[in-house]
Structure formats: C-alpha cells, structure tokens
Design a protein around this motif. Structure first.
Motif, PDB file in Angstrom:
ATOM      1  N   ARG A 191       2.439  10.289   5.237  1.00  0.00           N
ATOM      2  CA  ARG A 191       2.037  10.316   6.302  1.00  0.00           C
ATOM      3  C   ARG A 191       1.527  11.659   6.365  1.00  0.00           C
ATOM      4  O   ARG A 191       0.753  11.298   7.416  1.00  0.00           O
ATOM      5  N   THR A 192       0.589  11.861   5.259  1.00  0.00           N
ATOM      6  CA  THR A 192      -0.142  12.875   5.611  1.00  0.00           C
ATOM      7  C   THR A 192      -1.795  12.270   5.761  1.00  0.00           C
ATOM      8  O   THR A 192      -2.652  13.266   5.871  1.00  0.00           O
ATOM      9  N   MET A 193      -1.509  10.692   5.647  1.00  0.00           N
ATOM     10  CA  MET A 193      -3.336  10.332   5.925  1.00  0.00           C
ATOM     11  C   MET A 193      -3.062  10.113   7.361  1.00  0.00           C
ATOM     12  O   MET A 193      -3.985   9.230   8.096  1.00  0.00           O
ATOM     13  N   LEU A 194      -2.711  10.316   8.381  1.00  0.00           N
ATOM     14  CA  LEU A 194      -2.408   9.681   9.199  1.00  0.00           C
ATOM     15  C   LEU A 194      -1.759  10.833  10.254  1.00  0.00           C
ATOM     16  O   LEU A 194      -1.078  11.863  10.721  1.00  0.00           O
ATOM     17  N   PRO A 195      -2.626  11.355  11.993  1.00  0.00           N
ATOM     18  CA  PRO A 195      -3.181  12.498  12.179  1.00  0.00           C
ATOM     19  C   PRO A 195      -2.633  12.428  12.977  1.00  0.00           C
ATOM     20  O   PRO A 195      -1.743  11.112  13.628  1.00  0.00           O
ATOM     21  N   PRO A 196      -1.997  12.495  14.519  1.00  0.00           N
ATOM     22  CA  PRO A 196      -0.706  12.885  15.042  1.00  0.00           C
ATOM     23  C   PRO A 196      -1.486  12.001  16.284  1.00  0.00           C
ATOM     24  O   PRO A 196      -2.574  12.016  16.816  1.00  0.00           O
TER      25      PRO A 196
ATOM     26  N   PHE B   2       0.679  -1.245  -0.225  1.00  0.00           N
ATOM     27  CA  PHE B   2      -0.444   0.227  -0.155  1.00  0.00           C
ATOM     28  C   PHE B   2       0.689   1.445   0.068  1.00  0.00           C
ATOM     29  O   PHE B   2       0.466   2.237  -0.624  1.00  0.00           O
ATOM     30  N   LEU B   3       1.999   1.392   1.061  1.00  0.00           N
ATOM     31  CA  LEU B   3       2.697   2.351   0.712  1.00  0.00           C
ATOM     32  C   LEU B   3       4.047   2.854  -0.170  1.00  0.00           C
ATOM     33  O   LEU B   3       4.090   3.422  -0.826  1.00  0.00           O
TER      34      LEU B   3
END
Length: 208
Positions: free
Chosen positions: A197-202, A185-186
């Motif tokens: 990383r833009t699809m993952l919030p902190p 997927f990555l």
C-alpha cells in the motif's frame, strides 16, 4: 446457496467454513475421501466425491493446486451450467506465472470447462479468509471479481458480502489475467516484509 467445493486444503477450509457459518449448504469433494470427510466435519458440511461436489449446487469453488486443476476438472463431470469460482494462483519459482503467453489461468479453465468462471478470492492467504470477518483498520477487505456472466458475478459478490467483505467487479474474465499477475507481484512485496500500500497514493492525490 448450495456450494460444492473441489479440494480439501486451506483455501477450501477457509472459504467453505465462512460460507457454512453464513448458512450456505456445502458439499466438500476431494481426491481423498478421508480428507474430504475430515474437512466437512470441521466446517459443518457434507462430504462426497469430486463429481458429486461439482454437481451439488449453483456454485462450485475450485480450491486446488493450480497444476492439478485441469486433470481434476476432467474427472469432475460437466460444469457447463455451473458458476465456477476460481481462487487458484498459477505461480511458480521466482513468483512468476506458470501460464506463459496467452490466456491466464481463469480463462484457460473457462475454455476447458465451459463453466461460468468468476476469478475471486485468489489475492490473499487462507489466514485472511479465515478471519471473522476479514475487516481491518481501513474497513472491510475488498474482493476483486472478474467474469463474463452478470448473474455469476452477482452470486459471487453475494458470497463475498456474506463473509463481511466488499466485492468489487473489476471487469470481464479477460481482466483476470491482470488480477493473477497483480497477485504474483503483491506476494513479492509481502515475502519481502513490505507493505504494497505504500506505493499507492490516495485517489485524491492523483489529480484529474
């Protein structure tokens, strides 16, 4: 640690080179004696046959194209008492897994060999593993590890730390199926020039 490497390609060179620089004793085994000798010379290791590399030390890095793995392992000798580090990716056209339904690549390798398999180092490219160290603006690269043997996981975690990375035990070998799928997927994001990383919030933003 004594580490045998099965394979003479870019992953073998990147990871083997890092471990040789960290002071580990490396033996490179390949189907081509000339390629094995050339890689060993570049990273400061010894060269031998696939069977010699498989029997060389406490850990064995499996750094081969996935579609050759089972054939090569069949000729590598008994791996039943070895830590086998699987950095392969069974990814085919369309960035889809070639393993189909059922167990993923790492679990199939474990079943075929009886080795103490740890899935690790498969989620980024040899270029990243060649960095000395693999540290970026956010800090050291995290290396997810999946395996069923606590001692094997600890040993591979130590190898990740020797490279300057941050090991993360992500669960038993069954979870390697998820790691393999996540990698496919990555790769799709990276091929499209996007930062996954833009699809993952902190974590703090996720709530309770």
């Amino acid at each position: 640690m004594r580490i045998g490497i099965l394979g003479t390609g870019n992953m073998a060179e990147a990871l083997g080179g890092q471990w040789a620089r960290a002071g580990h004793e490396i033996l490179v085994g390949g189907r081509s004696a000339e390629r094995a000798a050339a890689l060993a010379g570049r990273i400061g290791a010894r060269a031998g046959t696939l069977k010699e590399a498989a029997r060389f030390g406490e850990a064995v890095l499996l750094a081969l194209p996935h579609d050759t793995v089972l054939d090569v392992l069949g000729g590598a000798g008994d791996l039943g008492d070895r830590i086998l580090i699987d950095c392969t990716n069974a990814i085919g056209p369309g960035l889809l897994l070639t393993t189909g339904p059922g167990p993923g690549a790492a679990r199939r390798i474990a079943a075929a060999t009886g080795a103490r398999v740890v899935k690790a180092f498969n989620h980024v490219t040899p270029t990243v593993w060649s960095r000395t160290p693999p540290v970026f603006a956010d800090g050291p690269l995290t290396v997810p590890l999946c395996g069923d043997d606590a001692d094997a996981l600890a040993a591979v975690a130590g190898l990740a730390k020797d490279m300057g990375c941050d090991p993360l035990v992500a669960g038993p070998l069954a979870r390697a199926d998820l790691l393999e799928a996540t990698t496919a997927f990555l790769i799709g994001f990276w091929h499209a020039g996007r930062d996954p990383r833009t699809m993952l919030p902190p974590p703090a933003a996720l709530g309770g």
